[in-house]
Design a protein around this motif. Structure first.
Motif, PDB file in Angstrom:
ATOM      1  N   ASP A   2       5.430  -5.847   7.511  1.00  0.00           N
ATOM      2  CA  ASP A   2       6.130  -5.640   6.249  1.00  0.00           C
ATOM      3  C   ASP A   2       5.409  -4.562   5.450  1.00  0.00           C
ATOM      4  OD1 ASP A   2       7.961  -7.616   6.826  1.00  0.00           O
ATOM      5  OD2 ASP A   2       6.747  -9.190   5.921  1.00  0.00           O
ATOM      6  N   GLU A   3       6.173  -3.638   4.906  1.00  0.00           N
ATOM      7  CA  GLU A   3       5.586  -2.546   4.135  1.00  0.00           C
ATOM      8  C   GLU A   3       6.329  -2.401   2.826  1.00  0.00           C
ATOM      9  OE1 GLU A   3       6.009   0.760   6.778  1.00  0.00           O
ATOM     10  OE2 GLU A   3       4.047   0.447   7.689  1.00  0.00           O
ATOM     11  N   GLN A   4       5.603  -1.936   1.827  1.00  0.00           N
ATOM     12  CA  GLN A   4       6.186  -1.677   0.512  1.00  0.00           C
ATOM     13  C   GLN A   4       6.103  -0.189   0.231  1.00  0.00           C
ATOM     14  OE1 GLN A   4       4.275  -3.756  -2.713  1.00  0.00           O
ATOM     15  NE2 GLN A   4       5.189  -2.411  -4.258  1.00  0.00           N
ATOM     16  N   ALA A  25       1.518  -5.081   4.243  1.00  0.00           N
ATOM     17  CA  ALA A  25       1.547  -6.376   3.565  1.00  0.00           C
ATOM     18  C   ALA A  25       0.173  -6.787   3.049  1.00  0.00           C
ATOM     19  CB  ALA A  25       2.102  -7.438   4.509  1.00  0.00           C
ATOM     20  N   GLN A  26      -0.861  -6.575   3.839  1.00  0.00           N
ATOM     21  CA  GLN A  26      -2.219  -6.931   3.445  1.00  0.00           C
ATOM     22  C   GLN A  26      -3.154  -5.770   3.788  1.00  0.00           C
ATOM     23  OE1 GLN A  26      -2.651 -10.742   5.568  1.00  0.00           O
ATOM     24  NE2 GLN A  26      -2.562 -11.759   3.577  1.00  0.00           N
ATOM     25  N   PRO A  27      -3.142  -4.703   2.981  1.00  0.00           N
ATOM     26  CA  PRO A  27      -3.946  -3.524   3.300  1.00  0.00           C
ATOM     27  C   PRO A  27      -5.441  -3.819   3.300  1.00  0.00           C
ATOM     28  CG  PRO A  27      -3.088  -3.382   1.052  1.00  0.00           C
ATOM     29  CD  PRO A  27      -2.415  -4.554   1.701  1.00  0.00           C
ATOM     30  N   ILE A  28      -6.150  -3.196   4.239  1.00  0.00           N
ATOM     31  CA  ILE A  28      -7.607  -3.343   4.305  1.00  0.00           C
ATOM     32  C   ILE A  28      -8.306  -2.233   3.509  1.00  0.00           C
ATOM     33  CG2 ILE A  28      -7.529  -4.509   6.524  1.00  0.00           C
ATOM     34  CD1 ILE A  28      -8.290  -1.846   7.839  1.00  0.00           C
ATOM     35  N   GLY A  57      -3.141  -0.730   9.126  1.00  0.00           N
ATOM     36  CA  GLY A  57      -3.384  -1.635   8.016  1.00  0.00           C
ATOM     37  C   GLY A  57      -3.911  -0.973   6.754  1.00  0.00           C
ATOM     38  N   GLY A 105      -4.233  -3.615  -4.322  1.00  0.00           N
ATOM     39  CA  GLY A 105      -5.149  -4.738  -4.416  1.00  0.00           C
ATOM     40  C   GLY A 105      -6.580  -4.250  -4.583  1.00  0.00           C
ATOM     41  N   VAL A 107      -9.174  -3.213  -2.902  1.00  0.00           N
ATOM     42  CA  VAL A 107      -9.595  -2.735  -1.582  1.00  0.00           C
ATOM     43  C   VAL A 107     -10.353  -1.413  -1.712  1.00  0.00           C
ATOM     44  CG1 VAL A 107      -7.669  -3.864  -0.391  1.00  0.00           C
ATOM     45  CG2 VAL A 107      -7.402  -1.512  -1.238  1.00  0.00           C
TER      46      VAL A 107
END
Length: 225
Positions: A2-4, A25-28, A57, A105, A107
């Motif tokens: 999933d990407e935004q 969805a959950q970038p590192i 990611g 986020g 990160v």
């Protein structure tokens, strides 16, 4: 995955800069792109690299460092695209925005620079050592970063085409200034724009490995008041 996707306007000083964000969805981590002279955030080469990073990611931010009005002036004079100080100041401002607003986020942040954008990325990295965890230059002119090169403390990968002999020499000079934080890799058979089959894929692969490796060792950026 999933990407935004979104287009945002980032305030930096007294200007508003348009940027395209792509966030897994959950970038590192998140990588901010600085395009080269005469290009834009729609550069097909940078977009292609960004897509590879997304697949690993990493969030990506492709931004125009000049306003539409400035871009019109630059199209006639070609002066602003070589104003490394101006471009670096704006990049640093966007790094601050990413650290404070945190659209990806909490990160780590990386910088990817092409051509003159590589010099701006290195100057910005030197001024934001607490916030920038890795830098990659594609066919860049890191030599244009001048005295800032010796102040860079961020792991920096210089990627140059094997047939781009003049730029190889300039990158070798910059590497000597970067010291132990720098690494130079030459992509065989590639010219300056990496238009040869498979060469841009190699750039994207090298960049992806560099960012995932070094950003994973970086703590999230600190927040300045």
């Amino acid at each position: 995955m999933d990407e935004q996707r979104s287009t945002v306007t980032i305030p930096v000083g007294d200007v508003q800069l348009p940027a395209d964000l792509m966030l897994p969805a959950q970038p590192i981590g998140v990588v901010l792109f600085a395009h080269g002279s005469g290009s834009s955030r729609h550069s097909p080469r940078n977009v292609a690299v960004a897509r590879t990073l997304n697949g690993r990611g990493l969030g990506t931010v492709l931004v125009d460092l000049l306003t539409p009005t400035e871009d019109e002036v630059d199209a006639r004079t070609a002066e602003l695209r070589f104003d490394i100080g101006l471009l670096a100041t704006r990049l640093a401002g966007i790094v601050d925005w990413l650290a404070v607003e945190r659209p990806a986020g909490d990160v780590p942040i990386g910088l990817f620079g092409a051509s003159t954008g590589a010099a701006a990325a290195l100057v910005a990295a030197a001024s934001r050592a607490d916030r920038v965890g890795a830098v990659v230059s594609r066919g860049g002119r890191p030599d244009l970063a001048g005295a800032a090169l010796a102040q860079v403390r961020t792991p920096t990968l210089l990627l140059v085409g094997g047939l781009d002999e003049e730029v190889i020499a300039l990158n070798e000079q910059a590497l000597a200034e970067l010291g132990e934080v720098g690494e130079l890799r030459v992509v065989p058979g590639a010219t300056h724009l990496f238009e040869e089959r498979g060469t841009l894929d190699q750039v994207a692969d090298h960049a992806g490995t560099w960012f995932t490796t070094h950003l994973s060792r970086t703590t999230a950026p600190s927040h300045r008041s």
